[in-house]
Design a protein around this motif. Structure first.
Motif, PDB file in Angstrom:
ATOM      1  N   ARG A 139       1.945   6.591  -4.066  1.00 54.59           N
ATOM      2  CA  ARG A 139       3.217   7.095  -3.559  1.00 54.59           C
ATOM      3  C   ARG A 139       3.788   6.186  -2.465  1.00 54.59           C
ATOM      4  O   ARG A 139       4.781   6.500  -1.852  1.00 54.59           O
ATOM      5  N   ARG A 140       3.135   5.080  -2.217  1.00 49.69           N
ATOM      6  CA  ARG A 140       3.537   4.053  -1.250  1.00 49.69           C
ATOM      7  C   ARG A 140       3.604   4.611   0.167  1.00 49.69           C
ATOM      8  O   ARG A 140       4.546   4.359   0.920  1.00 49.69           O
ATOM      9  N   LYS A 141       2.567   5.347   0.552  1.00 49.48           N
ATOM     10  CA  LYS A 141       2.458   5.921   1.892  1.00 49.48           C
ATOM     11  C   LYS A 141       1.503   5.066   2.721  1.00 49.48           C
ATOM     12  O   LYS A 141       0.393   4.765   2.284  1.00 49.48           O
ATOM     13  N   ILE A 142       1.895   4.716   3.927  1.00 49.42           N
ATOM     14  CA  ILE A 142       1.119   3.810   4.770  1.00 49.42           C
ATOM     15  C   ILE A 142      -0.275   4.343   5.100  1.00 49.42           C
ATOM     16  O   ILE A 142      -1.224   3.578   5.246  1.00 49.42           O
ATOM     17  N   GLU A 143      -0.416   5.643   5.183  1.00 53.52           N
ATOM     18  CA  GLU A 143      -1.708   6.233   5.550  1.00 53.52           C
ATOM     19  C   GLU A 143      -2.780   6.028   4.492  1.00 53.52           C
ATOM     20  O   GLU A 143      -3.957   6.287   4.728  1.00 53.52           O
ATOM     21  N   ASN A 144      -2.403   5.524   3.325  1.00 47.31           N
ATOM     22  CA  ASN A 144      -3.389   5.261   2.279  1.00 47.31           C
ATOM     23  C   ASN A 144      -4.479   4.334   2.788  1.00 47.31           C
ATOM     24  O   ASN A 144      -5.646   4.499   2.463  1.00 47.31           O
ATOM     25  N   TRP A 145      -4.088   3.367   3.624  1.00 47.65           N
ATOM     26  CA  TRP A 145      -5.056   2.376   4.122  1.00 47.65           C
ATOM     27  C   TRP A 145      -6.124   3.046   4.985  1.00 47.65           C
ATOM     28  O   TRP A 145      -7.279   2.636   4.974  1.00 47.65           O
ATOM     29  N   ILE A 146      -5.770   4.068   5.726  1.00 47.52           N
ATOM     30  CA  ILE A 146      -6.728   4.759   6.598  1.00 47.52           C
ATOM     31  C   ILE A 146      -7.766   5.496   5.751  1.00 47.52           C
ATOM     32  O   ILE A 146      -8.973   5.376   5.973  1.00 47.52           O
ATOM     33  N   LEU A 147      -7.300   6.268   4.782  1.00 50.62           N
ATOM     34  CA  LEU A 147      -8.239   7.027   3.949  1.00 50.62           C
ATOM     35  C   LEU A 147      -9.113   6.116   3.104  1.00 50.62           C
ATOM     36  O   LEU A 147     -10.308   6.371   2.935  1.00 50.62           O
ATOM     37  N   LEU A 148      -8.519   5.047   2.589  1.00 52.55           N
ATOM     38  CA  LEU A 148      -9.326   4.103   1.808  1.00 52.55           C
ATOM     39  C   LEU A 148     -10.399   3.460   2.679  1.00 52.55           C
ATOM     40  O   LEU A 148     -11.513   3.195   2.211  1.00 52.55           O
ATOM     41  N   ASN A 149     -10.102   3.235   3.956  1.00 53.92           N
ATOM     42  CA  ASN A 149     -11.113   2.643   4.832  1.00 53.92           C
ATOM     43  C   ASN A 149     -12.212   3.622   5.216  1.00 53.92           C
ATOM     44  O   ASN A 149     -13.345   3.208   5.448  1.00 53.92           O
ATOM     45  N   ALA A 178      -7.694  -3.755   4.272  1.00 58.20           N
ATOM     46  CA  ALA A 178      -7.011  -2.484   4.523  1.00 58.20           C
ATOM     47  C   ALA A 178      -6.480  -2.420   5.957  1.00 58.20           C
ATOM     48  O   ALA A 178      -5.389  -1.898   6.189  1.00 58.20           O
ATOM     49  N   ILE A 179      -7.243  -2.941   6.901  1.00 55.40           N
ATOM     50  CA  ILE A 179      -6.755  -2.993   8.286  1.00 55.40           C
ATOM     51  C   ILE A 179      -5.516  -3.869   8.351  1.00 55.40           C
ATOM     52  O   ILE A 179      -4.479  -3.481   8.906  1.00 55.40           O
ATOM     53  N   SER A 180      -5.606  -5.038   7.744  1.00 52.08           N
ATOM     54  CA  SER A 180      -4.478  -5.961   7.711  1.00 52.08           C
ATOM     55  C   SER A 180      -3.294  -5.353   6.959  1.00 52.08           C
ATOM     56  O   SER A 180      -2.143  -5.484   7.380  1.00 52.08           O
ATOM     57  N   GLY A 181      -3.586  -4.690   5.833  1.00 58.20           N
ATOM     58  CA  GLY A 181      -2.529  -4.063   5.038  1.00 58.20           C
ATOM     59  C   GLY A 181      -1.779  -2.993   5.810  1.00 58.20           C
ATOM     60  O   GLY A 181      -0.555  -2.874   5.707  1.00 58.20           O
ATOM     61  N   TYR A 182      -2.524  -2.218   6.588  1.00 56.45           N
ATOM     62  CA  TYR A 182      -1.887  -1.176   7.395  1.00 56.45           C
ATOM     63  C   TYR A 182      -0.856  -1.796   8.345  1.00 56.45           C
ATOM     64  O   TYR A 182       0.293  -1.335   8.433  1.00 56.45           O
ATOM     65  N   PHE A 183      -1.253  -2.861   9.045  1.00 52.39           N
ATOM     66  CA  PHE A 183      -0.339  -3.484  10.004  1.00 52.39           C
ATOM     67  C   PHE A 183       0.806  -4.207   9.302  1.00 52.39           C
ATOM     68  O   PHE A 183       1.931  -4.224   9.806  1.00 52.39           O
ATOM     69  N   GLU A 184       0.541  -4.777   8.137  1.00 50.75           N
ATOM     70  CA  GLU A 184       1.596  -5.422   7.354  1.00 50.75           C
ATOM     71  C   GLU A 184       2.638  -4.395   6.911  1.00 50.75           C
ATOM     72  O   GLU A 184       3.843  -4.612   7.027  1.00 50.75           O
ATOM     73  N   TRP A 185       2.164  -3.250   6.404  1.00 52.64           N
ATOM     74  CA  TRP A 185       3.096  -2.195   5.971  1.00 52.64           C
ATOM     75  C   TRP A 185       3.827  -1.595   7.163  1.00 52.64           C
ATOM     76  O   TRP A 185       4.984  -1.218   7.063  1.00 52.64           O
ATOM     77  N   ARG A 186       3.145  -1.499   8.308  1.00 55.62           N
ATOM     78  CA  ARG A 186       3.795  -0.978   9.519  1.00 55.62           C
ATOM     79  C   ARG A 186       4.968  -1.886   9.899  1.00 55.62           C
ATOM     80  O   ARG A 186       6.041  -1.403  10.269  1.00 55.62           O
ATOM     81  N   LYS A 187       4.800  -3.203   9.776  1.00 58.53           N
ATOM     82  CA  LYS A 187       5.885  -4.145  10.069  1.00 58.53           C
ATOM     83  C   LYS A 187       7.059  -3.949   9.113  1.00 58.53           C
ATOM     84  O   LYS A 187       8.218  -4.015   9.512  1.00 58.53           O
ATOM     85  N   ILE A 188       6.748  -3.696   7.842  1.00 55.44           N
ATOM     86  CA  ILE A 188       7.800  -3.487   6.848  1.00 55.44           C
ATOM     87  C   ILE A 188       8.592  -2.224   7.174  1.00 55.44           C
ATOM     88  O   ILE A 188       9.828  -2.223   7.112  1.00 55.44           O
ATOM     89  N   ILE A 189       7.910  -1.155   7.560  1.00 47.50           N
ATOM     90  CA  ILE A 189       8.587   0.089   7.938  1.00 47.50           C
ATOM     91  C   ILE A 189       9.473  -0.139   9.159  1.00 47.50           C
ATOM     92  O   ILE A 189      10.623   0.298   9.202  1.00 47.50           O
ATOM     93  N   LYS A 190       8.944  -0.848  10.152  1.00 49.71           N
ATOM     94  CA  LYS A 190       9.713  -1.112  11.386  1.00 49.71           C
ATOM     95  C   LYS A 190      10.935  -1.973  11.098  1.00 49.71           C
ATOM     96  O   LYS A 190      12.024  -1.708  11.598  1.00 49.71           O
TER      97      LYS A 190
END
Length: 197
Positions: A139-149, A178-190
């Motif tokens: 569903r392209r939700k940023i929190e996916n990276w947290i649960l996957l980790n 996944a850590i890197s992906g979270y921050f990458e997606w956070r930049k895209i949202i911002k």
């Protein structure tokens, strides 16, 4: 090192190879990540069933279905246009918690009652968090990276216990990505929020 190579099968090598490409493309927000995921998951199914990691096997069947769903959802979404990355709503958080609790309960019951699994709790935990994380990723939700980790951190010692060293290495790699992906997606949202401000 030689012992690791002796225990590593060709399906494991290729499953890991395709999985590495899948997660790197997902980090870059590339919808084609799912095509590599489908190839990697197909090979991983064989490895997990022969290792008696039944919840992991079922998890990979789920990955296969969610990879097809995710690829279509990322490409077309609800409006026939590409879905953007977003944060999880409160309603989606409740669904996510339900997936974790429900999946863990079902896996634990099945593994303890109907299989010869020697790691039913750990196998169930890995799969439960991964099921929820994969649903959020589709569903392209940023929190996916947290649960996957959360799933990854539990999976590493489990895979080592099963002599699946290459998959343990892959999972450690996935943890970092996944850590890197979270921050990458956070930049895209911002960046998108700044563009609309």
């Amino acid at each position: 090192m030689q012992e690791i190579l002796q225990h590593t099968t060709l399906p494991e090598w290729f499953g890991v190879f395709f999985s590495v490409f899948q997660v790197l493309l997902a980090r870059k927000n590339n919808s084609n990540n799912y095509l590599f995921g489908i190839a990697g998951v197909s090979l991983t199914l064989y490895v997990m069933i022969t290792s008696k990691l039944y919840a992991e096997f079922t998890l990979n069947l789920y990955y296969l279905v969610m990879s097809i769903y995710g690829w279509l959802y990322w490409k077309f979404g609800k409006r026939k246009t590409e879905t953007v990355i977003s944060e999880t709503t409160n309603h989606e958080k409740l669904i996510t918690a339900g997936i974790v609790i429900g999946a863990f309960s079902l896996f634990w019951f099945f593994l303890t009652q109907f299989t010869d699994s020697d790691v039913p709790i750990w196998d169930s935990l890995v799969s439960a968090f991964a099921w929820a994380g994969m649903w959020l990723m589709a569903r392209r939700k940023i929190e996916n990276w947290i649960l996957l980790n959360v799933s990854n951190i539990i999976a590493i010692p489990l895979l080592i216990h099963k002599d699946l060293y290459l998959y343990a290495g892959l999972t450690a790699f996935l943890f970092i990505v996944a850590i890197s992906g979270y921050f990458e997606w956070r930049k895209i949202i911002k960046k998108r929020a700044d563009a609309y401000a």
